[in-house]
Design an enzyme around this catalytic site. Structure first.
Site: not given
Ligand code: XMP
Length: 525
Positions: A62, A89-90, A183, A241, A381
């Protein structure tokens, strides 16, 4: 989903969103590894977290600093669950400060590629470790942080070290708490997938989230929910979709499905015919509204005004048709999970983010007096595509590029006329045909023709004419937030220009748009 609690898979991971641009990607990666993951905002209540009962929790990165007063914290409920926790990370810095360690603020920012060496053998990182260029065992990782963990909390040991982050990963094996300063979810951490897989293995989670399992569960849930209550009205646009929603609902409710397709006259070549071929035998209702849309757009040149007119008229036309249909009890639409995450998102320190309005069908649920069904609202998706394939939706349709709700109206710059629509539609068809033939259609994320109402000179036979221009655009992008113009081969572009100028009357020349986003947007309006 109002009034409806879909059954959840047994194996589920909670991803708490602290505002990272990669949060959604974390959930997608976990699901790619075959485990269901849901994203909750960081300030989800203890009750929501307990009810969801995850088997593991991931704290996202974040933009905040844990050292700032008032920055977001992980709910204590997360640690009360007794399940494995991975902080990224955060999220790792949260583990540090919330479990009794310290974080050093404002260290020089480390951003981008880094090499990090193992400092302990731990099953989280060992499967992904490789020999670094300097001969040490470690990982190539993607970093993006300013603060860094200083003192480890009790029970933790360091696993990894990099130049910018002396503690680049840490673990408390007894509690199965893990922190990664980098990450693992982005492709720039080449073996990040293995690290996430190791975390799932350490959490005792296997491969339960498969297209087959998704189909079975959705079929069962929707079967229960839609067991009665009348016909199911679906706004079918021909996009991925809504088409997959229709195929799924057809399987669940059979002839009670009423797909409605509004032909706005702003569609690409062949779109209506494809929808008719797929759902013509399933009571498809096609509303011919091209003349109404053209009339409403007459004399209007401003792009945002065009969008508003189209959005409103679409709702009117659809609602009129719905009132003509007897026995409707449900309204279905093809919302997917990224739309849901966006609308629930709480950005630390700011008001709720504004969701991009879901073009055509956005206002419909407010206008129609039926309960809403969104069969795909849990799915990304890629999962929608996999489900579509199981349901027999043709692969070409599933691989289709996205198409904006206002359709060709935003690809005819300025006033929309029947002549301009005919030109842009024909040019677009030829461009896409040539891209497919050359194997480029799948390599780009979006490709289309645009009608430019400028007059440029052309010589046809002996006569000089001043006719409009067609621009071609093809972009490569993963997220549509940034994009690169595709470097199409010159002979392909030349062939497109030749065919378009020969086969489409009324235009003078064809140009190719080589601009990136930013600064240019993908669409021209
Ligand atoms: P831009 O042009 O903003 O496009 O770079 C990013 C993506 O959004 C699509 N787009 C729209 N989709 N209604 C839509 O449903 C719209 O008004 C609209 N405008 C842009 C665009 O096609 C691209 O995929």
């Amino acid at each position: 989903m109002a009034g409806h609690a879909p059954s959840l898979p047994d194996e589920r991971v909670l991803v708490l969103d602290f505002g990272s641009q990669y949060t959604e990607l974390i959930a997608r990666r976990v699901r790619e590894l075959g485990v269901y993951a849901a994203v909750f905002p960081w300030d989800a209540s203890a009750e929501e977290i307990r009810l969801f009962a995850p088997r593991a929790v991931i704290l996202s990165g974040g933009p905040s600093s844990v050292c700032e007063a008032g920055s977001p914290r992980a709910p204590e409920a997360v640690f009360a669950l007794g399940v494995p926790v991975l902080g990224i990370c955060y999220g790792m810095q949260l583990l540090a400060v919330q479990l009794g360690g310290t974080v050093e603020p404002g260290t020089p920012r480390e951003f981008g590629y880094a090499e990090a060496a193992l400092t302990a053998e731990d099953p989280l990182l060992v499967p992904a470790a490789e020999t670094l260029p300097d001969g040490r065992r470690g990982l190539r990782v993607w970093m993006s942080h300013g603060d860094r963990v200083d003192q480890l909390p009790p029970g933790f040991r360091p696993l990894l070290t990099s130049r910018g982050a002396p503690v680049a990963a840490m673990a408390d094996p007894a509690r199965r708490y893990y922190g990664l300063q980098f990450h693992p979810e982005v492709r720039h951490t080449p073996r990040g997938h293995e690290i996430l897989a190791a975390f799932l293995t350490l959490s005792g989670l296997g491969r339960s989230w498969t297209p087959e399992a998704i189909l079975e569960r959705l079929t069962r849930d929707l079967g229960v929910r839609l067991a009665e209550g009348g016909r199911v009205l679906l706004a079918l646009s021909g996009g991925v979709d809504s088409t997959v929603s229709a195929a799924l609902l057809r399987r669940v409710v059979g002839a009670r499905l009423v797909p409605v397709f509004v032909d706005t006259g702003l569609l690409r070549a062949g779109e209506r015919e494809e929808v008719e071929a797929l759902f013509g035998a399933d009571g498809l209702r096609v509303v011919d509204a091209g003349a109404r849309f053209l009339e409403a757009l007459r004399g209007v040149g401003d792009p945002e005004t065009k969008r508003k007119i189209i959005g409103r008229l679409f709702i009117d036309v659809f609602a009129e048709e719905a009132r003509r249909i007897q026995g409707v009890g449900w309204f279905a639409q093809g919302t997917i999970y990224p739309d849901v995450i966006e609308s629930a998102r709480t950005r630390p320190g700011s008001a709720k983010a504004v969701i991009k309005s879901h073009h055509n069908v956005g206002g419909l649920p407010d206008v129609l007096p039926f309960p809403l069904v969104e069969p795909l609202r849990e799915l990304f998706k890629d999962e929608v595509r996999a489900l579509g394939a199981l349901l027999g939706v043709p692969p070409a349709l599933l691989a289709r590029h996205p198409f904006p709700g206002p359709g060709l109206a935003v690809r005819v710059l300025g006033e929309v006329t029947a002549e301009a629509l005919a030109i842009v539609r024909a040019a677009d068809r030829i461009f896409l045909e040539e891209l497919r033939r050359a194997g480029w259609y799948e390599r780009v994320a979006q490709a289309f023709a645009v009608y430019l109402p400028v007059r440029s000179v052309a010589v046809m036979g002996d006569a000089r004419r001043h006719d409009p221009v067609v621009a071609l655009r093809a972009v490569e992008t993963e997220d549509f937030m940034t994009a690169r113009a595709a470097e199409l081969p010159p002979d392909l572009l030349a062939r497109c220009a030749r065919r378009i100028t020969n086969e489409v009357p009324g235009l003078s020349r064809v140009v190719y748009d080589c601009t990136s986003k930013p600064p240019a947007t993908i669409e021209w309006e």
